[in-house]
Motif scaffolding. Structure first.
Motif, short mmCIF file in Angstrom:
data_model
loop_
_atom_site.label_atom_id
_atom_site.label_comp_id
_atom_site.label_asym_id
_atom_site.label_seq_id
_atom_site.Cartn_x
_atom_site.Cartn_y
_atom_site.Cartn_z
N ARG A 348 -1.77 -6.53 0.03
CA ARG A 348 -1.41 -7.70 -0.79
C ARG A 348 -2.53 -8.74 -0.76
O ARG A 348 -2.86 -9.35 -1.78
N ALA A 349 -3.12 -8.93 0.44
CA ALA A 349 -4.21 -9.90 0.56
C ALA A 349 -5.38 -9.47 -0.32
O ALA A 349 -6.14 -10.30 -0.82
N ALA A 350 -5.54 -8.15 -0.51
CA ALA A 350 -6.63 -7.64 -1.36
C ALA A 350 -6.25 -7.68 -2.84
O ALA A 350 -7.02 -7.22 -3.68
N GLY A 351 -5.06 -8.20 -3.15
CA GLY A 351 -4.69 -8.40 -4.55
C GLY A 351 -3.79 -7.31 -5.13
O GLY A 351 -3.52 -7.31 -6.33
N HIS A 352 -3.33 -6.38 -4.31
CA HIS A 352 -2.47 -5.32 -4.83
C HIS A 352 -1.01 -5.77 -4.87
O HIS A 352 -0.61 -6.69 -4.16
N ARG A 353 -0.25 -5.07 -5.71
CA ARG A 353 1.19 -5.35 -5.82
C ARG A 353 1.90 -4.26 -5.03
O ARG A 353 1.83 -3.08 -5.37
N VAL A 354 2.57 -4.65 -3.94
CA VAL A 354 3.05 -3.65 -2.99
C VAL A 354 4.49 -3.92 -2.57
O VAL A 354 4.89 -5.07 -2.42
N ALA A 406 -7.62 5.61 5.82
CA ALA A 406 -6.81 4.38 5.73
C ALA A 406 -7.68 3.18 5.36
O ALA A 406 -7.28 2.34 4.54
N GLY A 407 -8.87 3.10 5.92
CA GLY A 407 -9.75 1.95 5.67
C GLY A 407 -10.26 1.89 4.24
O GLY A 407 -10.71 0.83 3.77
N ALA A 408 -10.19 3.01 3.53
CA ALA A 408 -10.74 3.05 2.16
C ALA A 408 -9.65 2.89 1.10
O ALA A 408 -9.94 2.88 -0.10
N LEU A 413 -7.44 2.42 -4.39
CA LEU A 413 -6.41 1.96 -5.33
C LEU A 413 -7.03 1.16 -6.46
O LEU A 413 -6.67 1.31 -7.63
N ALA A 414 -7.98 0.30 -6.10
CA ALA A 414 -8.64 -0.52 -7.12
C ALA A 414 -9.36 0.39 -8.11
O ALA A 414 -9.27 0.19 -9.33
N ALA A 415 -10.04 1.41 -7.59
CA ALA A 415 -10.79 2.33 -8.46
C ALA A 415 -9.84 3.11 -9.37
O ALA A 415 -10.16 3.42 -10.51
N ALA A 416 -8.63 3.39 -8.84
CA ALA A 416 -7.66 4.15 -9.63
C ALA A 416 -6.87 3.24 -10.58
O ALA A 416 -5.92 3.67 -11.22
#
Ligand code: HAM
Length: 419
Positions: A348-354, A406-408, A413-416
């Motif tokens: 979420r901190a990286a901007g994803h909707r989770v 896990a670290g990637a 997700l952003a790339a996808a």
């Protein structure tokens, strides 16, 4: 649905996926407003009735029949706003010096006691714009161009801009008298409503839909013949400026608009995708009396329900999907759940909707919930993934699943297309 779960007749609850379409429309509208340098104003939904009585005109249909007006416990006569312009003018009247050339917009619910039908509601929503300042053909044309830009950003498809002039306030007595003289001998052939309008609101006879009245109206001279040459010239300048701005329109000499505050330029935008209620928006130049002052401007109000109805299906579907795709975290045991709780915060901190299961449900139930929520990706974590520092990334549309470090994950997700 039980009757107690329904809203009042003529009013609606708005929810996904429709509300997602509205949000995309609003988001895009704000972008357009920023480019034209218009600022948002939020005025109350409830106003003193005088705000509307003095501005819309006592004979306008809205004031006569459609206002939800009531008395507060303290005895003040108030109403639910039937439109936005009058309230915005009340706001402006208190700060006229700084607002003399203000460019304002508003969005929100309006209320009219009408008989509900397709495209006609008792609570509906407008997106409206007011550009303040003295009569200027360029300002009128820029406002119409703004509306065209909005419709383009909304990918609304085929709409038709119908344009007309009502002449200046000074022209009005001549126009009304001229029309009455023409129509008086035909009085008996007019519909009952128009016979009443002959005395109270003769202009509205021009847009009566009753066939007999339309026939009579078709034989009338254009109202421009009662206008001063300056008013006719004003309208010609508006049209030239619209050509400069590249806005296509049709002149409709029978367009009059239902509110009394208009003068000079008026317009309506219609869509063939709508039924009987085909006006997506209406606007014009006005003089509104508020706080003892006469305020001049030009603006329009767009009916958002009708915009959504008129949107091509594929655009609506794309607008409903716009925004972040959902990532659903799926945990096979307690250790995986603990791992996912930390992961959820980081993503979420990286901007994803989770979102993830918070009830300790089975794998099957979690996967079912993920697709019910419309997740675009599922991130599945079990004992071996925790041990290896990996996750299984599943594309819910294709069913494809692959192992990711896990670290990637955030970058994957952003790339996808996940953020
Ligand atoms: P209006 O023509 O009364 O103008 O309303 C503008 C639009 O609101 C209409 O074209 C229609 O799309 C929508 N609308 C009106 N009534 C309903 C209803 N009962 N249900 C659904 N949609 C409806 C005004 O309100 C002016 N204040 C516009 C304006 C702003 N003129 C100058 N500045």
């Amino acid at each position: 649905m039980s009757s107690s779960a329904k809203p009042i007749k003529g009013m609606s609850d708005l929810f996904s996926p429709e509300v997602d379409v509205w949000q995309t429309l609003e988001f895009r509208a704000r972008e357009v407003m920023r480019r034209f340098d218009f600022r948002e104003v939020r005025t109350p939904i409830v106003e003193p009735v005088e705000v509307y009585m003095h501005s819309l005109g006592d004979s306008s249909e809205i004031v006569e029949k459609q206002m939800y007006a009531f008395e507060t416990r303290g005895g003040t006569r108030v109403c639910l706003r039937p439109e936005g312009t009058a309230g915005v003018m009340r706001f402006v009247s208190g700060r006229l010096q700084e607002m003399r050339d203000a460019r304002l917009y508003y969005a929100g619910p309006m209320f009219r006691a009408e008989r509900p039908q397709a495209g006609r509601k008792r609570q509906f929503h407008q997106f409206g714009v007011e550009s303040l300042g003295e009569a200027s053909p360029l300002r009128d044309a820029e406002t119409i161009a703004l509306q065209a830009a909005l419709f383009e950003a909304w990918e609304l498809g085929e709409v038709s801009f119908q344009l007309n002039t009502r002449g200046s306030l000074e022209d009005f007595p001549r126009i009304l008298e001229g029309l009455r003289e023409e129509l008086a001998p035909r009085r008996e052939a007019l519909c009952e409503e128009c016979r009443r309008r002959l005395d109270a609101n003769v202009l509205r006879i021009l847009d009566c839909k009753v066939p007999g009245c339309r026939e009579i109206v078709a034989g009338l001279p254009p109202i421009t013949q009662w206008m001063a040459p300056e008013s006719v010239g004003y309208f010609e300048e508006v049209r030239r400026a619209l050509d400069t701005f590249g806005v296509e329109y049709t002149v409709n000499p029978l367009l009059v608009r239902g509110l009394d505050y208009y003068e000079h330029t008026i317009w309506e935008v219609t869509s063939e995708a709508l039924g009987a209620q085909d006006a997506v928006s209406g606007g014009g130049r006005y003089v509104v009396h508020a706080g003892g002052k006469a305020i001049e401007g030009v603006g329009f109000g767009i009916g958002m329900e009708r915009v959504v109805m008129a949107l091509p299906e594929e655009v609506k579907a794309a607008f409903a999907r716009e925004g972040l795709p959902l990532v659903s975290l799926v945990s096979l045991d307690d250790a995986a759940r603990a791992d996912n709780l930390t992961r959820m915060g980081r993503l979420r901190a990286a901007g994803h909707r989770v979102r993830m299961d918070l009830d300790g449900r089975s794998l099957k139930a979690q996967m079912k919930a993920a697709s019910r929520h419309g997740a675009r990706f599922a991130v599945v974590v079990g004992e071996s993934e925790v041990a290896a520092g990996t996750v299984q990334l599943r594309d819910m549309e294709t069913g494809e699943q692959r192992e990711v470090a896990a670290g990637a994950l955030a970058d994957e997700l952003a790339a996808a297309g996940g953020a």
